[in-house]
Design an enzyme around this catalytic site. Structure first.
Site, mmCIF file in Angstrom:
data_model
loop_
_atom_site.group_PDB
_atom_site.id
_atom_site.type_symbol
_atom_site.label_atom_id
_atom_site.label_comp_id
_atom_site.label_asym_id
_atom_site.label_seq_id
_atom_site.Cartn_x
_atom_site.Cartn_y
_atom_site.Cartn_z
ATOM 1 C CG HIS A 182 2.695 3.133 11.037
ATOM 2 N ND1 HIS A 182 3.147 2.089 11.816
ATOM 3 C CD2 HIS A 182 1.758 2.593 10.219
ATOM 4 C CE1 HIS A 182 2.532 0.981 11.465
ATOM 5 N NE2 HIS A 182 1.681 1.238 10.506
ATOM 6 C CG HIS A 218 -5.146 5.083 8.290
ATOM 7 N ND1 HIS A 218 -5.385 3.832 8.834
ATOM 8 C CD2 HIS A 218 -3.907 4.995 7.748
ATOM 9 C CE1 HIS A 218 -4.341 3.042 8.622
ATOM 10 N NE2 HIS A 218 -3.430 3.726 7.974
ATOM 11 C CG ASP A 261 -2.076 0.966 1.081
ATOM 12 O OD1 ASP A 261 -2.934 0.998 1.977
ATOM 13 O OD2 ASP A 261 -2.107 1.703 0.076
ATOM 14 C CG ASN A 314 -5.000 -0.901 8.647
ATOM 15 O OD1 ASN A 314 -5.210 -0.609 7.480
ATOM 16 N ND2 ASN A 314 -3.792 -1.041 9.132
ATOM 17 C CG HIS A 315 -7.370 1.911 4.710
ATOM 18 N ND1 HIS A 315 -7.334 1.519 3.399
ATOM 19 C CD2 HIS A 315 -6.092 1.857 5.145
ATOM 20 C CE1 HIS A 315 -6.084 1.246 3.056
ATOM 21 N NE2 HIS A 315 -5.320 1.437 4.107
ATOM 22 C CE LYS A 319 -12.738 -0.721 10.964
ATOM 23 N NZ LYS A 319 -11.558 -0.327 10.237
ATOM 24 N N PRO A 379 -2.044 7.604 14.556
ATOM 25 C CG PRO A 379 -2.967 6.633 12.632
ATOM 26 C CD PRO A 379 -1.737 7.291 13.145
#
Lengths: 142, 479
Positions: free
Chosen positions: B401, B234, B94, B201-202, B478, B375
């Site tokens: 991160h 994110h 990614d 996890n975005h 989410k 985050p």
């Protein structure tokens, strides 16, 4: 014999597929991969895609095969129900795979999708034969 | 193989140089976090990175490190431009997954009465979830312009202000980007994904300021008082970046083979080779996609606030704090043996953390140091920190991160039920959660992640970044 099963992994998805032949285990690996998105039995089988990939070894072949399924989902919304007529050959140190993927497109029906595969990886990848059984192990980045 | 780990102090451990290692490796951690790190392949992977050609100083693992592909997630390594390599595994699939954060002039009491409306407006305008396609479709020519120009393109289209652009790492455009290095396959995957959040996890999070540790720096970042509302996006370069990573991994394997590598996934090319340069150019294009993706999503969230609260000048009331990358390889100047050199710095699951004076930081932050956005996960805190000069010596100016995972997704799904998480978040912490799928929620539950507070403590104590403020979620969206 189980077709496939999912194993523990911290961040991603790891599965093992089983089969009596290379073609059989590759087909089951495809079903395992497809089931990350949605259980194959929940997908209609009216549509089909012909898949043709090659690779320099069995692992590259597996990688390219599963990535093709991912590509078909990402670009056409193709979901897998079953794999038919799988053929794997090797000629001059190159492996060739041809198969018919049966399934449906997301645009045809409201399917509830579970998890999004981001990429196929070589992490902990195995393509091996134990006694008379073939075993594949793959980790999918999600 | 047992890895020898030497304790330097409570927050710094070293794997001494031995065998095929070209340099030592350093882990920024604590006794508590190390217990978890030792359970997976993180240390072995870090040791392998230290074996790569042209690596400078040391291989580094950040406080939130965990097992990845080739490089550990939370891995930082810099390479000499002439002798060194560039590796897709050191960037991640990614490409330019990262975070963008904005502050608003709203406070909790003002938005609470309309929070559900706000969430729904965002959910209706930002495609979220597995397989969701964008409503924005770019023809190939325009797509290429977007890849080449990043946020400059977004500015020309009205998705971005000049201020937004200046307050983004690289001003949201890496100059190396070259669309001609992108395959048709990558384009096919990417063309319908610009302005999509994805899943996993975005997330999009509406947050309130919980605690301010450094009042002056917070003010400079636009954070004034507790209960002030902010929001965070994110996500990354979606299928586009993933395909580019995959394409170049294949090309590098074909060209260079992987028999001599400690791990196939450390496949790489010399930076100065044609393939190395092509990857740098393609990766930079994917990075620009990531910058634009986050910006357009942020733009739509601004519009959602505008609609729901009837504000007149959203660009004034809702300001960019900063946008950062945490999966990238960049050419940066660093000091090696007293000399300034250009190095190819790989940060995989790691954030740049430059201190005061660096030219790469926006002018408005140059005296302070850059904002570092870390985050947490759903239901836990996120932190805003500031970069330090010390980080440049310690980690090529890098820090953690996020909170690394401790629990597998299967385990998380078994242990946490989505409905329970949703109601627990609402009852215990008054957090509204809207997810595109229940499975996604359970997999991403806070229990599945390392303790973010511990990660921040180590980051602070090791000197990689200094906490400025802490925010907690009010609402989470989410995939």
């Amino acid at each position: 014999m189980k077709e496939y099963e999912f194993l523990e992994h911290t961040a991603d998805i790891k599965f093992r597929a089983y089969g009596k032949s290379l073609e059989n285990v590759f087909s089951n690996a495809a079903l395992a991969f497809g089931s990350i998105l949605i259980k194959p039995e929940k997908v209609e089988s009216n549509e089909e895609k012909i898949i043709k990939v090659n690779g320099n070894d069995e692992k590259s072949l597996l990688y390219n095969f599963l990535e093709e399924l991912l590509f078909l989902f990402d670009t056409e919304g193709f979901l897998l129900n079953n794999i038919e007529n799988m053929k794997i050959e090797s000629k001059d140190k190159v492996f060739f795979l041809k198969a018919k993927a049966k399934g449906d497109f997301t645009k045809n029906k409201k399917y509830e999708l579970e998890t999004e595969p981001k990429a196929v990886t070589y992490n902990e990848m195995e393509v091996k034969k134990e006694k008379s059984n073939y075993i594949i192990q793959v980790v999918i980045d999600i | 193989m047992d890895i020898e780990l030497k304790k330097i102090n409570d927050f710094v451990w070293e794997i001494p140089k031995s065998g095929p290692m070209k340099v030592p490796a350093v882990v920024y951690s604590s006794e508590k976090l190390l217990k978890v790190i030792k359970k997976d392949q993180t240390l072995e992977q870090l040791r392998n990175v230290a074996c790569l050609k042209g690596i400078q100083n040391k291989a580094y693992a950040m406080p939130d490190a965990h097992q990845g592909y080739g490089f550990p997630i939370g891995g930082v390594a810099a390479f000499d431009m002439d002798e060194g390599i560039i590796s897709p595994g050191g960037v991640g699939f990614d490409i330019n997954c990262g975070v963008k954060m904005l502050t608003t002039q709203f406070y909790l009491e003002q938005i609470k009465p309309k929070i559900k409306q706000l969430i729904n407006e965002i959910f209706n305008n930002v495609p979220v979830g597995v397989g969701r396609k964008s409503d924005l479709y770019l023809e190939r020519k325009e797509f290429n312009e977007m890849l080449e120009n990043g946020l400059k393109w977004a500015l020309s289209k009205g998705y971005c202000t000049k201020d937004d652009m200046k307050r983004t790492e690289e001003e949201g455009c890496i100059e190396y980007a070259d669309p001609s290095k992108i395959s048709e396959r990558a384009y096919s995957r990417g063309k319908s994904q610009l302005c999509t959040l994805g899943a996993g996890n975005h997330f999009i999070e509406i947050q309130k300021v919980d605690e301010i540790y450094d009042v002056d720096t917070a003010k400079k970042f636009g954070i004034e008082k507790e209960n002030q509302i902010c929001f965070t996006v994110h996500c990354g370069s979606r299928g586009f970046g993933h395909q580019i990573a995959s394409d170049y991994i294949k090309k590098m394997e074909s060209e260079y083979g992987f028999e001599n590598l400690p791990d196939r996934q450390l496949i790489n090319a010399p930076i100065k080779s044609k393939l190395g340069q092509d990857y740098l150019k393609a990766m930079s294009a994917a990075a620009n996609f990531g910058f634009v993706n986050r910006q357009i999503i942020a733009h739509r969230i601004r519009k959602a606030f505008e609609k729901v609260f009837g504000i007149e000048n959203p660009q004034e009331k809702i300001r960019m704090l900063y946008g950062i990358c945490h999966n990238i390889a960049k050419i940066e100047e660093h000091i090696i043996d007293g000399k300034t050199k250009n190095l190819c710095v790989h940060r995989k699951g790691a954030t740049r953390s430059f201190g005061p004076g660096r030219k790469e930081i926006p002018e408005v932050y140059r005296d302070t140091g850059q904002p570092v956005l870390i985050p947490g996960t759903m239901g836990t805190a996120s932190y805003i920190l500031v970069g330090t000069k010390k980080a440049e010596e310690m980690s090529f100016g890098s820090s953690a991160h996020g909170a690394g995972r401790v629990m597998s997704r299967n385990q998380a799904k078994r242990e946490f039920r989505a409905e329970e998480i949703q109601s627990k978040l609402k009852q215990e912490k008054d957090i509204e959660l809207k997810g595109a799928s229940f499975k996604g929620i359970a997999e991403e539950s806070p229990g599945a992640y390392k303790d973010i507070d511990e990660v921040i403590k180590v980051t602070k104590e090791a000197g990689l970044a200094k906490p400025v403020a802490r925010v907690v979620p009010v609402a989470v969206i989410k995939g």
